[in-house]
Design a protein around this motif. Structure first.
Motif, mmCIF file in Angstrom:
data_model
loop_
_atom_site.group_PDB
_atom_site.id
_atom_site.type_symbol
_atom_site.label_atom_id
_atom_site.label_comp_id
_atom_site.label_asym_id
_atom_site.label_seq_id
_atom_site.Cartn_x
_atom_site.Cartn_y
_atom_site.Cartn_z
ATOM 1 N N GLY A 182 0.913 -1.230 -0.024
ATOM 2 C CA GLY A 182 0.103 -0.019 0.068
ATOM 3 C C GLY A 182 0.812 1.350 -0.048
ATOM 4 O O GLY A 182 0.445 2.166 -0.806
ATOM 5 N N MET A 183 2.061 1.191 0.614
ATOM 6 C CA MET A 183 2.952 2.538 0.802
ATOM 7 C C MET A 183 3.824 2.510 -0.374
ATOM 8 O O MET A 183 4.158 3.567 -0.838
ATOM 9 N N THR A 184 4.246 1.219 -0.863
ATOM 10 C CA THR A 184 5.535 1.275 -1.933
ATOM 11 C C THR A 184 4.937 0.716 -3.311
ATOM 12 O O THR A 184 5.671 0.764 -4.274
ATOM 13 N N PHE A 185 3.778 0.369 -3.470
ATOM 14 C CA PHE A 185 2.988 -0.282 -4.631
ATOM 15 C C PHE A 185 3.887 -1.378 -5.270
ATOM 16 O O PHE A 185 3.857 -1.866 -6.292
ATOM 17 N N GLN A 186 4.686 -2.137 -4.291
ATOM 18 C CA GLN A 186 5.403 -3.423 -4.876
ATOM 19 C C GLN A 186 4.560 -4.711 -4.409
ATOM 20 O O GLN A 186 5.192 -5.261 -3.601
#
Lengths: 218, 240
Positions: A182-186
């Motif tokens: 959610g924070m990194t899109f990874q």
């Protein structure tokens, strides 16, 4: 070296380890309570009393006939709506595992006790042991050995079921992975590592169980 | 010592015992023979209430087993039972199989119980098997352990339910020898058996059962030598 420590496979780990702690805690505490429930209801399912048998059967069928996702939502939102009492997420999760696994373990207990040859009980009773002594010293120790493989199986199932508690934002393994991407899109890296973490627990358990099974010859 | 009066036993609508009357005296060895399905095992199992009695009375040393107030565990501890399929406890060593009764029922200490067990193991010829588990024993050895397990409770009556029927032929002799010793020591015994040689040699009396009743009873010489009932004659002509 730097490309490893900088990769998302690596950087997601602190999140996942924190999640794993909660996953294991919920699983272990839930299953200990679930085993107690399962033993009680398993014996109730063997009872000659129609009432006791009936109550236990309703419990087992209701739990086995409804999805665990509905059960956790029912325990967390439904019950607090009804009673006005808010229980915290971890408690709700532990209750959900206990109640859910309890029903399956009840069937494991019932099946294992039922599978012991009636001659064992007759032999115990014929030397003068009471019904309870016969259960405790003769039937139960033999039945418990037969329960080990299915109980191990239930451990793996319940461990994976804890991932469903991400819907009520319990900080378990899957939820922590989701937080990370959610924070990194990874998402790919994070979810790969989430799965690896589950496998680190489940695969050795399965291998160990197969070995126990072979030793018990069941 | 054992008195059976008009004993009936039904499983559902199937009446297996149709009025058994029998009297077994102290130190007597009574063999029960008959075709399969005749109710002889059921009769034996009623003597320690492994089967619930449908109607009639079973008195063991004057105590009526059909009295609802009776302490059946206490009676069972005085009536030993040996089963066709041995029913040893597979999760316990031979020693633990023998001592669990004295320890749990009589409240003996482990060392006391083992003092009883050692001579019993010697008696059945298995002194070297105390720490073995049942699965490592032959059928004949298992049955001899089962006999020792019953004897450890120092019973006044021993019931045998086809004790050699599940054994390989060459293992039967050892078990029968142990039973013969017991009989000679004056144990009261009721033996359901297909071993006509044993019944003839060791039995004081033989009961022939068929169709849920005792058709004929007599001392072995007469029952085997000159049977009166046509059913007995027919049965003996098939098995002898």
């Amino acid at each position: 070296m730097e490309f490893i420590t900088e990769s998302h496979y690596f950087r997601v780990m602190p999140f996942l380890l924190e999640g794993l702690v909660w996953t294991l805690l919920i699983t272990f505490v839930g299953l200990i309570l679930g085993f107690i429930l399962g033993a009680i209801f398993g014996f109730a399912r063997l009872s000659k009393s129609k009432l006791i048998y009936g109550i236990a059967t309703v419990y087992v069928e209701v739990v086995r006939g409804t999805p665990i996702l509905a059960q956790i939502l029912f325990i967390y939102f439904g019950l607090s709506d009804l009673t006005g009492i808010n229980i915290d997420k971890i408690t709700a999760s532990i209750i959900a595992i206990a109640v859910n696994a309890g029903a399956y373990i009840a069937e494991i207990v019932r099946g294992a006790v039922y599978s012991i040859d009636t001659g064992q009980e007759e032999a115990g009773r014929s030397i003068g042991l009471t019904r309870n002594q016969t259960m405790r010293y003769i039937i139960w120790p033999q039945a418990f050995r037969r329960m080990i493989p299915p109980l191990g199986n239930q451990f793996v199932i319940s461990l994976k079921d804890t991932s469903l508690f991400s819907v009520i934002a319990v900080g378990e393994l899957l939820y922590m992975g989701q937080q990370y991407y959610g924070m990194t899109f990874q998402a790919f890296q994070a979810l790969t590592m989430v799965c690896v973490m589950y496998l680190v627990i489940t695969v050795p358990t399965a291998v160990y169980l197969r070995r126990v099974e072979r030793r018990l010859d069941v | 010592m054992i008195t059976v009066k008009d004993l009936h036993k039904s499983f559902g609508s199937n009446e297996v015992l149709k009025g058994i009357n029998a009297e077994i005296k102290e130190k007597e060895v009574v063999c029960v023979i008959g075709p399969s399905g005749s109710g002889k095992s059921t009769f034996l199992r009623c003597l320690n209430l492994l089967e619930e009695v449908t109607s009639g009375d079973v008195l063991i040393q004057g105590e009526n087993l059909t009295d609802p107030k009776i302490n059946i565990n206490d009676v069972r501890s005085r009536v030993g039972m040996v089963f066709q399929h041995f029913n040893l406890f597979p999760h316990m060593t031979v020693m633990d199989n023998i001592t669990i009764g004295p320890i749990k029922v009589k409240g003996m200490k482990k060392t006391e119980a083992e003092k009883i067990a050692h001579p019993l193991l010697e008696k059945v010829g298995l002194s070297d098997k105390a720490v073995a588990y049942p699965e490592s024993l032959s059928g004949g050895q298992k049955q001899r352990v089962a006999i020792a397990r019953s004897l450890a409770m120092e019973p006044s009556i021993m019931l045998f339910d086809e004790p050699t029927s599940a054994l390989d032929p060459e293992l039967v002799g050892d078990v029968l020898a142990v039973m013969k010793d017991l009989a000679q020591e004056g144990m009261t015994m009721v033996v359901v058996t297909h071993e006509m040689g044993f019944a003839r040699e060791v039995g004081d009396r033989v009961l022939f059962m068929d169709e849920g009743i005792i058709m004929e009873e007599d001392v072995p010489e007469r029952l085997f030598g000159n049977p009166q009932n046509p059913r007995t004659q027919e049965f003996l002509s098939k098995v002898l």
